[in-house]
Design a protein around this motif. Structure first.
Motif, mmCIF file in Angstrom:
data_model
loop_
_atom_site.group_PDB
_atom_site.id
_atom_site.type_symbol
_atom_site.label_atom_id
_atom_site.label_comp_id
_atom_site.label_asym_id
_atom_site.label_seq_id
_atom_site.Cartn_x
_atom_site.Cartn_y
_atom_site.Cartn_z
ATOM 1 N N GLY A 1 0.793 -1.234 0.000
ATOM 2 C CA GLY A 1 0.000 0.000 0.000
ATOM 3 C C GLY A 1 0.818 1.273 0.000
ATOM 4 O O GLY A 1 0.284 2.347 0.263
ATOM 5 N N VAL A 2 2.104 1.188 -0.331
ATOM 6 C CA VAL A 2 2.903 2.411 -0.313
ATOM 7 C C VAL A 2 2.486 3.330 -1.465
ATOM 8 O O VAL A 2 1.960 2.878 -2.474
ATOM 9 C CB VAL A 2 4.426 2.136 -0.410
ATOM 10 C CG1 VAL A 2 4.880 1.241 0.720
ATOM 11 C CG2 VAL A 2 4.814 1.563 -1.765
ATOM 12 N N GLY A 3 2.748 4.620 -1.269
ATOM 13 C CA GLY A 3 2.400 5.568 -2.325
ATOM 14 C C GLY A 3 3.182 6.845 -2.157
ATOM 15 O O GLY A 3 3.657 7.136 -1.062
ATOM 16 N N GLN A 4 3.311 7.576 -3.244
ATOM 17 C CA GLN A 4 4.075 8.819 -3.132
ATOM 18 C C GLN A 4 3.263 10.076 -3.408
ATOM 19 O O GLN A 4 3.814 11.163 -3.437
ATOM 20 C CB GLN A 4 5.345 8.761 -3.979
ATOM 21 C CG GLN A 4 5.161 8.768 -5.478
ATOM 22 C CD GLN A 4 6.527 8.822 -6.178
ATOM 23 O OE1 GLN A 4 7.357 7.932 -6.010
ATOM 24 N NE2 GLN A 4 6.773 9.877 -6.935
ATOM 25 N N ALA A 5 1.945 9.936 -3.561
ATOM 26 C CA ALA A 5 1.138 11.135 -3.816
ATOM 27 C C ALA A 5 1.030 11.995 -2.555
ATOM 28 O O ALA A 5 1.258 13.195 -2.577
ATOM 29 C CB ALA A 5 -0.234 10.747 -4.320
ATOM 30 N N ASP A 6 0.706 11.338 -1.437
ATOM 31 C CA ASP A 6 0.683 12.053 -0.160
ATOM 32 C C ASP A 6 2.019 11.822 0.534
ATOM 33 O O ASP A 6 2.089 11.502 1.702
ATOM 34 C CB ASP A 6 -0.455 11.522 0.724
ATOM 35 C CG ASP A 6 -1.750 12.272 0.452
ATOM 36 O OD1 ASP A 6 -1.680 13.452 0.060
ATOM 37 O OD2 ASP A 6 -2.820 11.674 0.641
ATOM 38 N N PHE A 7 3.059 11.928 -0.242
ATOM 39 C CA PHE A 7 4.413 11.588 0.203
ATOM 40 C C PHE A 7 4.769 12.291 1.505
ATOM 41 O O PHE A 7 4.853 13.506 1.567
ATOM 42 C CB PHE A 7 5.382 12.005 -0.906
ATOM 43 C CG PHE A 7 6.807 11.661 -0.652
ATOM 44 C CD1 PHE A 7 7.170 10.379 -0.253
ATOM 45 C CD2 PHE A 7 7.798 12.606 -0.820
ATOM 46 C CE1 PHE A 7 8.497 10.052 -0.044
ATOM 47 C CE2 PHE A 7 9.128 12.287 -0.617
ATOM 48 C CZ PHE A 7 9.480 11.011 -0.232
ATOM 49 N N SER A 8 4.947 11.488 2.546
ATOM 50 C CA SER A 8 5.227 12.067 3.864
ATOM 51 C C SER A 8 6.714 12.285 4.070
ATOM 52 O O SER A 8 7.145 12.605 5.166
ATOM 53 C CB SER A 8 4.716 11.124 4.955
ATOM 54 O OG SER A 8 3.381 10.781 4.726
ATOM 55 N N GLY A 9 7.490 12.050 3.034
ATOM 56 C CA GLY A 9 8.930 12.187 3.204
ATOM 57 C C GLY A 9 9.595 10.865 3.508
ATOM 58 O O GLY A 9 10.750 10.816 3.910
ATOM 59 N N TYR A 10 8.851 9.760 3.324
ATOM 60 C CA TYR A 10 9.431 8.437 3.538
ATOM 61 C C TYR A 10 10.059 7.955 2.229
ATOM 62 O O TYR A 10 9.350 7.715 1.254
ATOM 63 C CB TYR A 10 8.353 7.420 3.951
ATOM 64 C CG TYR A 10 7.668 7.668 5.282
ATOM 65 C CD1 TYR A 10 8.149 8.614 6.171
ATOM 66 C CD2 TYR A 10 6.560 6.917 5.654
ATOM 67 C CE1 TYR A 10 7.528 8.826 7.385
ATOM 68 C CE2 TYR A 10 5.926 7.118 6.876
ATOM 69 C CZ TYR A 10 6.414 8.074 7.738
ATOM 70 O OH TYR A 10 5.790 8.259 8.930
ATOM 71 N N PRO A 11 11.390 7.808 2.217
ATOM 72 C CA PRO A 11 12.026 7.447 0.942
ATOM 73 C C PRO A 11 11.581 6.091 0.404
ATOM 74 O O PRO A 11 11.565 5.881 -0.808
ATOM 75 C CB PRO A 11 13.516 7.452 1.275
ATOM 76 C CG PRO A 11 13.609 7.456 2.755
ATOM 77 C CD PRO A 11 12.346 8.040 3.292
ATOM 78 N N ASP A 12 11.219 5.167 1.302
ATOM 79 C CA ASP A 12 10.873 3.819 0.830
ATOM 80 C C ASP A 12 9.397 3.683 0.441
ATOM 81 O O ASP A 12 8.872 2.586 0.338
ATOM 82 C CB ASP A 12 11.275 2.763 1.865
ATOM 83 C CG ASP A 12 10.644 2.995 3.234
ATOM 84 O OD1 ASP A 12 9.951 4.018 3.401
ATOM 85 O OD2 ASP A 12 10.862 2.165 4.129
ATOM 86 N N CYS A 13 8.733 4.823 0.221
ATOM 87 C CA CYS A 13 7.374 4.789 -0.340
ATOM 88 C C CYS A 13 7.392 5.199 -1.804
ATOM 89 O O CYS A 13 6.361 5.215 -2.462
ATOM 90 C CB CYS A 13 6.460 5.743 0.430
ATOM 91 S SG CYS A 13 6.053 5.118 2.054
ATOM 92 N N ARG A 14 8.560 5.543 -2.307
ATOM 93 C CA ARG A 14 8.638 6.078 -3.669
ATOM 94 C C ARG A 14 8.651 4.982 -4.732
ATOM 95 O O ARG A 14 9.190 3.897 -4.510
ATOM 96 C CB ARG A 14 9.905 6.938 -3.817
ATOM 97 C CG ARG A 14 9.814 8.217 -3.010
ATOM 98 C CD ARG A 14 11.042 9.058 -3.158
ATOM 99 N NE ARG A 14 12.204 8.400 -2.544
ATOM 100 C CZ ARG A 14 13.327 9.035 -2.232
ATOM 101 N NH1 ARG A 14 13.450 10.331 -2.486
ATOM 102 N NH2 ARG A 14 14.327 8.390 -1.687
#
Ligand code: ZN
Length: 219
Positions: A122-135
């Motif tokens: 379920g990772v995502g980068q649209a609401d990117f919280s600054g977590y590099p491993d969600c990109r």
């Protein structure tokens, strides 16, 4: 249908629960894997069990407490207070370094042992919280690394990669699980089910998305 079997990296939160039902729509057989990594709130894993049961999906929970011994962060340490604002120069202190890489790697090992080569996260980068491993770049890179490391063709599916929170609510609704996701998942950093404490960054993001989605729905 995308394939026969898929394994969902599951946590009992809004995103991975939506992914679980997305997977049920696209795969004949769905399995779920969750990790006890010393997270503050055991209610997350209870929620995961409850949702998997309702979805009719077999869930296996594995303990990897090594993660919280290697690094400290606000999600595993009671001593560290969760930051309310996102710092400008670094990810928030709720980042669990390496978590998505480890979870997906363990999931891939388990998947191979069970004849599964589709992984869902379920990772995502649209609401990117600054977590590099969600990109997305990280996911593509890890997918390749996993293929090389275990010599099979995995496909990592990220149905939420480009969706903001409002769109994730919309997807849950389209999948017919809006109420279940709204009431039974735990996203809150303070471990409160459903709408949560309303004050932590996870609640703010979730509830803001929900408001946005409900507004568009009622138009
Ligand atoms: Zn909260």
């Amino acid at each position: 249908m995308i394939g026969d079997k898929a394994l969902v990296v599951f946590s009992g939160g809004q995103d991975s629960s939506t992914c679980l039902f997305w997977a049920k729509k696209h795969f004949a057989e769905v399995f779920a894997i969750a990790f006890n990594y010393g997270q503050r709130h055991k209610i997350e894993l209870e929620a995961a069990k409850n949702i998997a049961k309702r979805a009719g999906v077999q869930l296996q929970i594995f303990k990897i407490d090594l993660l919280s011994q290697l690094t400290e962060n606000a999600l595993t340490s009671q001593q560290i207070e969760i930051e309310k604002e996102k710092p400008a120069d670094r990810p928030p202190n709720t980042l669990v370094e390496g978590r998505n890489m480890l979870f997906l790697t363990y999931a891939a090992i388990f998947a191979k042992a069970n004849g599964i080569n589709h992984l869902v996260t379920g990772v995502g980068q649209a609401d990117f919280s600054g977590y590099p491993d969600c990109r997305n770049d990280f996911i593509l890179s890890l997918n390749q690394t996993l293929n090389l490391s275990m010599d099979i063709q995995y496909t990592i599916h990220t149905p939420l990669m480009w969706k903001n929170k409002a769109e994730i609510w919309q997807l849950a609704d389209e999948l017919g699980v809006f109420d279940l996701v709204r009431n039974e998942t735990v996203t809150c950093y303070n471990g409160i089910k459903g709408a949560g404490c309303g004050e932590c960054p996870a609640c703010i993001l979730r509830n803001r998305g929900l408001e946005m989605y409900l507004k568009t729905k009622n138009v």
